[in-house]
Design a protein around this motif. Structure first.
Motif, short mmCIF file in Angstrom:
data_model
loop_
_atom_site.label_atom_id
_atom_site.label_comp_id
_atom_site.label_asym_id
_atom_site.label_seq_id
_atom_site.Cartn_x
_atom_site.Cartn_y
_atom_site.Cartn_z
N ARG A 1 0.84 -1.20 0.00
CA ARG A 1 0.00 0.00 0.00
C ARG A 1 0.87 1.24 0.00
O ARG A 1 1.95 1.27 0.60
CB ARG A 1 -0.91 0.03 1.24
N SER A 2 0.39 2.27 -0.70
CA SER A 2 1.03 3.58 -0.67
C SER A 2 0.21 4.51 0.22
O SER A 2 -1.02 4.54 0.12
CB SER A 2 1.14 4.17 -2.08
N VAL A 3 0.90 5.27 1.06
CA VAL A 3 0.24 6.21 1.98
C VAL A 3 0.87 7.58 1.80
O VAL A 3 2.10 7.69 1.77
CB VAL A 3 0.39 5.72 3.44
N PRO A 4 0.04 8.65 1.65
CA PRO A 4 -1.42 8.66 1.71
C PRO A 4 -2.04 8.09 0.43
O PRO A 4 -1.48 8.22 -0.65
CB PRO A 4 -1.77 10.15 1.86
N GLU A 5 -3.19 7.46 0.59
CA GLU A 5 -3.88 6.90 -0.57
C GLU A 5 -4.61 8.00 -1.31
O GLU A 5 -5.02 9.00 -0.74
CB GLU A 5 -4.85 5.82 -0.11
N GLY A 6 -4.79 7.80 -2.58
CA GLY A 6 -5.51 8.78 -3.40
C GLY A 6 -4.58 9.80 -3.99
O GLY A 6 -4.02 9.61 -5.05
N CYS B 1 5.51 3.50 1.89
CA CYS B 1 5.15 2.22 1.27
C CYS B 1 5.04 1.20 2.39
O CYS B 1 6.02 0.93 3.09
CB CYS B 1 6.23 1.80 0.26
N ARG C 1 3.95 5.32 -7.27
CA ARG C 1 3.60 4.07 -6.62
C ARG C 1 4.88 3.32 -6.26
O ARG C 1 5.95 3.59 -6.83
CB ARG C 1 2.72 3.18 -7.51
N SER D 1 1.86 -1.19 -5.60
CA SER D 1 0.74 -0.53 -4.92
C SER D 1 -0.11 0.23 -5.94
O SER D 1 0.22 0.31 -7.12
CB SER D 1 1.27 0.44 -3.87
N GLU D 2 -1.19 0.81 -5.45
CA GLU D 2 -2.01 1.69 -6.28
C GLU D 2 -1.29 3.02 -6.48
O GLU D 2 -0.40 3.39 -5.71
CB GLU D 2 -3.38 1.93 -5.62
N TRP D 3 -1.70 3.76 -7.51
CA TRP D 3 -1.07 5.05 -7.81
C TRP D 3 -1.49 6.11 -6.80
O TRP D 3 -2.63 6.14 -6.35
CB TRP D 3 -1.44 5.52 -9.21
N VAL D 4 -0.56 6.99 -6.46
CA VAL D 4 -0.83 8.18 -5.66
C VAL D 4 -0.56 9.40 -6.54
O VAL D 4 0.52 9.52 -7.13
CB VAL D 4 0.06 8.24 -4.40
#
Length: 614
Positions: free
Chosen positions: A298-303, A317, A394, A418-421
């Motif tokens: 996961r990438s933080v922050p998401e979105g 990450c 990501r 991870s998903e893209w940020v």
């Protein structure tokens, strides 16, 4: 004379016995363990008659005063004596044929009263009695003292791919005979190419001569050579021998029911090793979950995150589902691509050995950080973001399951992203325009100094600077006020950077660039030559100052129209050709006149000499 007859008779008997019947059994005594099987091979040769011979087995017990006990026969179902009738009918005692003239006595579970001398007899099918028709061997039945225990069994709980496995098995024998022990670790699994039943695979073994041998199935041989599978022998409590299986990185195909098998061996008088006892200890079931099912990145922050230029950026990450962190190596990469997509490029990475490397933007080596905050948490930090840093980010995590220091060329067990940020920048509005001026008075001639001026106008709310580039396109027909496109292959001549640094990319001409005033920049070409002719253009890029005092490119730029430079010839160049032609013509005419006069004079002189002679 008598001795010769005796030698002759012996030789004749030996010749006859070359084709006489002979029954053979292994040399004895043979030591076997109570409760385990006995296999006695018997072979007959030199016989006459059918190729399939019959065999009868007798036992002479030590406490039976030489009495003969029928055990089993291949030709008579009623042959066994009372002590063996029930065992023969149950199949516990039987004869198995290897061929027509070879058979073996099988006693599936030896008893202590099975000890004695066993005789193998072959009824005659010969035309005359020659040779031996039976052979015997002594069998000693020794107590079963093979012990096998374990110190830990598997709980049955699933483990993650790459987890380390350690199983311990203890084996010992208390025997008056010189025997050896071998230990084998194995697994039964329903997976594998053998589709029916359970697939039994040997993992690794310590043989009777203390040699370690990996299993032949699967990848156990390769994993043993790579040090991922090992077995150790050590002394335990009470002098017991402990055998420890170590698997540094479990794979999904390692799932199954594990067991430890111990065997007792003895060397028979003929020099062959025979396994006389064997026990198996179940160690429990194991399920290995593939990392593909457990790994989460996961990438933080998401979105997304929105910042102003110059602000710090920090992305984390988070990795979970790897299992034991100390058993697996990770490589973590931060990747970026433009807001509108495009090619994905590496920003930074942490290698399995902890070395940080920066990718496409090497300047970030002094303006950012890439570090491991804790197990499973890796952060990317940019101290001062710029418009060029905007885009999609990501992290990509490559796991080397069970390998703390993988070889440089070894492939990762799995790589997950991870998903893209989305990182966006709130930039201030900046406007810029550029125009080029080529003063043509006085008339530009070859060898003179040519000056080109670039006028730049910038509208910005904060402090700004301009970086100016000068480009040239070779001479060719062009429409008025055309600009140099990327396809026009304009050549970069010089740059005046935003911090006043001059960069000259010389084409062989002597030139300089400078700033004349706040919005006027100058390019000068000294002793201009014919190759300096062509179309010139200036390009202006605006740089802004962030709150930390650093300067960054806003990405806003403007290009001027092109200015055409043509150099006229100098007066000396224009007079040179007529002068050369005039001098050449005068020389030619002068030479022609002198030659004509000389020729006439010589002819006249010749005629005068001719008259004098007459």
């Amino acid at each position: 004379m008598a001795s010769r007859w005796i030698a002759f008779i012996a030789l004749l008997w030996e010749f006859q016995c070359c084709v006489c019947r002979e029954v053979t059994l292994p040399a004895g005594p043979l030591y076997r363990v109570a409760g385990f099987s006995l296999s006695l091979p018997c072979a007959v040769s030199g016989y006459e008659g059918p190729r399939t011979q019959d065999f009868e087995w007798y036992l002479y017990r030590e406490d039976a005063e030489g009495r003969q006990i029928g055990v089993v026969s291949t030709r008579d179902a009623g042959f066994p004596y009372a002590p063996f009738q029930g065992r023969v009918q149950a199949g516990e005692v039987r004869v198995e044929r290897d061929s027509g003239d070879k058979a073996r006595l099988i006693i599936q579970r030896l008893r202590s009263d099975d000890q004695g001398r066993y005789e193998c007899y072959t009824p005659s099918t010969d035309s005359r009695f020659l040779g031996n028709y039976s052979s015997s061997v002594v069998v000693k039945v020794i107590p079963d003292t093979l012990l096998i225990t374990h110190s830990r069994i598997l709980s049955g709980q699933p483990v993650i791919e790459g987890t380390e496995l350690q199983l311990t098995c203890a084996a010992s024998v208390q025997s008056d005979q010189h025997t050896h022990v071998s230990v084998t670790f194995g697994v039964r699994s329903s997976r594998g190419p053998e589709s029916l039943g359970h697939n039994l695979r040997e993992i690794i073994a310590v043989d009777r001569e203390l040699r370690v041998t990996p299993g032949h199935s699967g990848t156990y041989g390769t994993r043993y050579r790579d040090g991922e599978i090992a077995v150790e022998k050590r002394k335990g409590d009470g002098g017991r021998d402990l055998y420890v299986l170590k698997m540094s990185a479990l794979a999904p195909e390692d799932s199954g029911s594990y067991f430890c098998e111990a065997a007792q061996w003895i060397r028979d008088p003929d020099g062959k090793w025979e396994r006389i006892a064997q026990r198996t200890m179940e160690l429990g079931n194991l399920t290995v979950q593939p990392l593909a099912e457990t790994l989460i990145v996961r990438s933080v922050p998401e979105g997304g995150v929105s910042l102003r230029p110059g602000a710090p950026l920090r992305l984390s990450c988070q990795v979970s589902g790897v299992g034991a962190w100390k058993r697996s190596a990770l490589q973590v990469q931060w990747m970026r691509r433009g807001p509108a997509g495009g090619v994905e490029v590496e920003v930074a990475r942490v290698d399995p050995d902890g070395v940080v490397a920066w990718g496409d933007d090497l300047s970030r080596a002094g303006g950012g950080s890439m570090e491991k905050e804790a197990d499973g948490i890796f952060s990317l930090g940019l101290f001062s973001v710029r418009p060029a840093d905007a885009g999609l980010y990501r992290c990509a995590v490559s796991v080397y399951a069970g390998r703390k220091t993988p070889a440089p060329e070894s492939p990762a067990t799995i790589t997950q992203r991870s998903e893209w940020v989305t990182v966006s920048l709130k930039t201030e509005e900046v406007r810029v325009s550029a125009s080029i001026d080529l003063p043509r008075r006085p008339l530009l001639k070859r060898g003179s100094t040519v000056t080109l001026l670039c006028h730049v106008s910038v509208e910005a709310s904060g402090a700004s600077r301009v970086e100016v580039q000068w480009l040239q396109k070779p001479e060719e027909p062009a429409r008025k006020d055309a600009t140099l496109s990327e396809d026009s292959k304009g050549r970069l001549l010089a740059t005046l950077t935003h911090d006043g640094l001059t960069l000259i990319y010389s084409n062989g001409s002597d030139m300089s660039v400078d700033r004349v005033s706040a919005g006027c920049f100058r390019l000068r070409i000294f002793s201009a030559a014919e190759e300096d002719q062509g179309h010139y253009q200036c390009r202006a890029e605006v740089w802004a100052q962030d709150p930390r005092g650093g300067w960054y490119s806003t990405g806003t730029e403007a290009q001027s129209v092109t200015a055409h430079l043509y150099l006229y010839a100098r007066v000396t160049d224009l007079l040179l050709l007529p002068l050369v032609i005039g001098v050449s013509s005068a020389l030619f005419v002068g030479i022609l006149i002198i030659a004509t006069v000389t020729c006439c004079f010589m002819n006249r002189l010749a005629r005068q000499r001719s008259r004098i002679r007459k």
